[in-house]
Scaffold this motif. Structure first.
Motif, PDB file in Angstrom:
ATOM      1  N   TYR A 252       0.820  -1.210   0.000  1.00 35.60           N
ATOM      2  CA  TYR A 252       0.000   0.000   0.000  1.00 35.60           C
ATOM      3  C   TYR A 252       0.858   1.266   0.000  1.00 35.60           C
ATOM      4  N   GLY A 253       2.162   1.103  -0.152  1.00 36.77           N
ATOM      5  CA  GLY A 253       3.046   2.263  -0.146  1.00 36.77           C
ATOM      6  C   GLY A 253       3.152   2.924   1.214  1.00 36.77           C
ATOM      7  N   GLU A 254       2.946   2.171   2.281  1.00 32.45           N
ATOM      8  CA  GLU A 254       2.976   2.729   3.635  1.00 32.45           C
ATOM      9  C   GLU A 254       4.260   2.319   4.340  1.00 32.45           C
ATOM     10  N   PHE A 255       5.053   3.314   4.722  1.00 29.88           N
ATOM     11  CA  PHE A 255       6.310   3.089   5.422  1.00 29.88           C
ATOM     12  C   PHE A 255       6.381   4.095   6.566  1.00 29.88           C
ATOM     13  N   GLY A 256       6.578   3.603   7.787  1.00 26.24           N
ATOM     14  CA  GLY A 256       6.535   4.539   8.894  1.00 26.24           C
ATOM     15  C   GLY A 256       7.424   4.170  10.055  1.00 26.24           C
ATOM     16  N   THR A 257       7.464   5.093  10.999  1.00 28.12           N
ATOM     17  CA  THR A 257       8.142   4.890  12.278  1.00 28.12           C
ATOM     18  C   THR A 257       7.163   5.246  13.377  1.00 28.12           C
ATOM     19  N   TYR A 258       7.036   4.355  14.350  1.00 29.07           N
ATOM     20  CA  TYR A 258       6.202   4.643  15.512  1.00 29.07           C
ATOM     21  C   TYR A 258       7.131   5.057  16.632  1.00 29.07           C
ATOM     22  N   PHE A 259       7.082   6.338  16.956  1.00 25.43           N
ATOM     23  CA  PHE A 259       7.915   6.840  18.041  1.00 25.43           C
ATOM     24  C   PHE A 259       7.197   6.641  19.369  1.00 25.43           C
ATOM     25  N   ILE A 260       7.943   6.172  20.358  1.00 18.42           N
ATOM     26  CA  ILE A 260       7.435   6.111  21.721  1.00 18.42           C
ATOM     27  C   ILE A 260       8.575   6.483  22.647  1.00 18.42           C
ATOM     28  N   GLY A 261       8.348   7.503  23.453  1.00 19.23           N
ATOM     29  CA  GLY A 261       9.393   8.001  24.338  1.00 19.23           C
ATOM     30  C   GLY A 261       8.892   8.130  25.765  1.00 19.23           C
ATOM     31  N   TYR A 262       9.671   7.596  26.700  1.00 16.03           N
ATOM     32  CA  TYR A 262       9.342   7.662  28.124  1.00 16.03           C
ATOM     33  C   TYR A 262      10.264   8.659  28.826  1.00 16.03           C
ATOM     34  N   ALA A 263       9.696   9.433  29.764  1.00 17.50           N
ATOM     35  CA  ALA A 263      10.485  10.412  30.508  1.00 17.50           C
ATOM     36  C   ALA A 263       9.862  10.646  31.869  1.00 17.50           C
ATOM     37  N   LYS A 264      10.694  11.046  32.828  1.00 19.96           N
ATOM     38  CA  LYS A 264      10.189  11.342  34.165  1.00 19.96           C
ATOM     39  C   LYS A 264       9.380  12.631  34.178  1.00 19.96           C
ATOM     40  N   SER A 265       9.573  13.469  33.162  1.00 19.36           N
ATOM     41  CA  SER A 265       8.804  14.709  33.033  1.00 19.36           C
ATOM     42  C   SER A 265       8.502  14.948  31.562  1.00 19.36           C
ATOM     43  N   PRO A 266       7.243  15.261  31.215  1.00 17.74           N
ATOM     44  CA  PRO A 266       6.915  15.532  29.811  1.00 17.74           C
ATOM     45  C   PRO A 266       7.521  16.827  29.309  1.00 17.74           C
ATOM     46  N   VAL A 267       8.024  17.660  30.203  1.00 16.27           N
ATOM     47  CA  VAL A 267       8.637  18.922  29.787  1.00 16.27           C
ATOM     48  C   VAL A 267       9.799  18.679  28.830  1.00 16.27           C
ATOM     49  N   VAL A 268      10.541  17.603  29.059  1.00 16.56           N
ATOM     50  CA  VAL A 268      11.687  17.302  28.191  1.00 16.56           C
ATOM     51  C   VAL A 268      11.213  17.093  26.755  1.00 16.56           C
ATOM     52  N   ILE A 269      10.152  16.304  26.590  1.00 15.26           N
ATOM     53  CA  ILE A 269       9.650  16.028  25.245  1.00 15.26           C
ATOM     54  C   ILE A 269       8.993  17.265  24.651  1.00 15.26           C
ATOM     55  N   GLU A 270       8.339  18.067  25.474  1.00 12.10           N
ATOM     56  CA  GLU A 270       7.731  19.300  24.975  1.00 12.10           C
ATOM     57  C   GLU A 270       8.777  20.233  24.374  1.00 12.10           C
ATOM     58  N   ARG A 271       9.925  20.308  25.016  1.00 15.71           N
ATOM     59  CA  ARG A 271      10.993  21.163  24.482  1.00 15.71           C
ATOM     60  C   ARG A 271      11.519  20.613  23.165  1.00 15.71           C
ATOM     61  N   MET A 272      11.616  19.287  23.060  1.00 14.62           N
ATOM     62  CA  MET A 272      12.040  18.681  21.799  1.00 14.62           C
ATOM     63  C   MET A 272      11.030  18.975  20.695  1.00 14.62           C
ATOM     64  N   LEU A 273       9.758  18.885  21.033  1.00 15.83           N
ATOM     65  CA  LEU A 273       8.708  19.164  20.054  1.00 15.83           C
ATOM     66  C   LEU A 273       8.779  20.598  19.558  1.00 15.83           C
ATOM     67  N   GLU A 274       8.975  21.508  20.473  1.00 14.62           N
ATOM     68  CA  GLU A 274       9.073  22.908  20.072  1.00 14.62           C
ATOM     69  C   GLU A 274      10.269  23.130  19.162  1.00 14.62           C
ATOM     70  N   ASN A 275      11.400  22.500  19.490  1.00 11.57           N
ATOM     71  CA  ASN A 275      12.579  22.607  18.629  1.00 11.57           C
ATOM     72  C   ASN A 275      12.297  22.073  17.233  1.00 11.57           C
ATOM     73  N   MET A 276      11.594  20.944  17.171  1.00  7.43           N
ATOM     74  CA  MET A 276      11.338  20.306  15.882  1.00  7.43           C
ATOM     75  C   MET A 276      10.389  21.117  15.005  1.00  7.43           C
ATOM     76  N   PHE A 277       9.244  21.496  15.552  1.00  5.06           N
ATOM     77  CA  PHE A 277       8.197  22.093  14.733  1.00  5.06           C
ATOM     78  C   PHE A 277       8.313  23.605  14.610  1.00  5.06           C
ATOM     79  N   VAL A 278       8.641  24.267  15.697  1.00  4.29           N
ATOM     80  CA  VAL A 278       8.770  25.729  15.667  1.00  4.29           C
ATOM     81  C   VAL A 278      10.174  26.128  15.220  1.00  4.29           C
ATOM     82  N   GLY A 279      11.157  25.375  15.730  1.00  2.27           N
ATOM     83  CA  GLY A 279      12.543  25.642  15.369  1.00  2.27           C
ATOM     84  C   GLY A 279      13.311  26.258  16.517  1.00  2.27           C
TER      85      GLY A 279
END
Length: 360
Positions: A252-279
């Motif tokens: 079906y032409g479907e190729f993907g990655t399922y990301f799953i990340g664990y952290a003691k605080s979601p703030v760490v991932i929130e900062r990564m998200l902001e870096n990725m999407f906002v820059g």
């Protein structure tokens, strides 16, 4: 499920060894079915043990994450301090995605049949109580590579460092649990494969064959590696534990990655998200987003096995609303009261949501 009593190396630990197969299941709790879910969750650790006993070397584990609104519907009362709905991160060209999901089941093992069996039993218990939002079967791809051809999860901490990165240790009754963010990404393989190997390496920030990180002088500021390094005020790098899995349907032409990340605080991932999407700085978005599109994403808290098996008493979902005696205020007996009981909780609750992010 993580447990304060678990010993290092226990397959239920988040920080334990990665497996070769996994199932990622997102569901919404149907209106009025909170009691069914509340009754089921204490049985989940035992159900996992029953299936896992059929293959003692299969490494079967099952982590369940509970979303922000779902927590109040199931348990009420005290809640994990940092459990919330993640905001959408929107940059000039890309935006994260949110998914209405109440529960995450992260089932993993060294054999897919174990994942399949446990998911089958889970869905049988929850039949008529939940609606499936998304289901993905992941697999370990050659030498831990994603379908883009790069090794995934190289910077995962191990041992004590991994446990310190993922387990909550300052939230009282919620110590020993963890926060988890999941994102499902689909890749434009035609566009990706049109790049030369050298160009792909500049997008990721690593050598494709050797997995060696590019020197700082060669690594672009908008590379995936550069934007996913997060530090505290003292310059110490903040870690998360990733258990990403490739998935796909080539027919079906479907190729993907399922990301799953664990952290003691979601703030760490929130900062990564902001870096990725906002820059970082704004406008300098992650180049991987030019080839990888987010389709789902959510944030959950993962309780310990001890918490699941012995939850707080008087959970709202487990209580039955008692009608007022007819002799007390008879003129109000027939009037609905949405301010008390399960009905009111259902109407005021909003499905949990998160954001999408790929890999670090």
């Amino acid at each position: 499920m993580p447990s304060k009593a678990a010993s290092p190396g226990d397959p239920d630990e988040i920080a334990g060894p990665l497996t070769r197969a996994a199932t990622f299941l997102l569901v919404r709790i149907d209106s009025g079915a909170e009691g069914v879910v509340a009754d089921f969750l204490p049985d989940l650790p035992g159900l996992r043990r029953s299936v896992g006993f059929r293959s003692l070397t299969g490494g079967l584990s099952c982590l369940v994450g509970i979303g922000s609104a779902a927590w109040d519907r199931i348990y009420g009362g005290p809640r994990p301090a940092e459990l919330h709905e993640l905001p959408v991160f929107k940059g000039d060209r890309h935006a994260s995605v949110t998914t209405e999901a109440d529960l995450l089941f992260h089932i993993r093992a060294d054999r897919m049949d174990l994942c399949f069996e446990l998911e089958t039993l889970i869905m049988a218990r929850l039949a008529g109580a939940v609606t499936v939002v998304d289901e993905v079967q992941g697999f370990r791809y050659f030498d831990a590579r994603d379908v883009l051809g790069f090794v995934d999860g190289t910077e995962n901490p191990t041992g004590r460092a991994a446990r310190e990165a993922v387990y909550v240790d300052d939230d009282g009754a919620f110590d020993g649990g963890s926060y988890v963010v999941v994102q499902k990404y689909l890749h434009d393989m035609t566009a990706w494969n049109a790049l030369s190997t050298e160009e792909q390496e500049l997008v990721i920030g690593r050598r494709k064959l050797s997995d060696v990180e590019l020197p700082d002088a060669e690594k672009p500021a908008d590379s995936h590696i550069a934007l996913n390094v997060v530090t505290d005020d003292e310059g110490n790098e903040l870690d998360i534990v990733r258990d990403n899995m490739p998935f796909g349907r080539p027919a079906y032409g479907e190729f993907g990655t399922y990301f799953i990340g664990y952290a003691k605080s979601p703030v760490v991932i929130e900062r990564m998200l902001e870096n990725m999407f906002v820059g970082s700085p704004p406008g300098n978005h992650d180049r991987i987003l030019d080839f990888s599109t987010p389709h789902t994403g959510a944030l959950f808290y993962v309780p310990t096995a001890d918490f699941l098996e012995d939850p707080p008493e008087e959970a709202p979902a487990a209580k039955e609303e008692e009608p007022a005696p007819a002799e007390e205020e008879p003129e109000r007996v027939a009037e609905p009261d949405d301010s008390l009981g399960i009905g009111g909780l259902r109407e005021t609750a909003e499905p949990s949501a998160g954001v999408s992010w790929f890999r670090g």
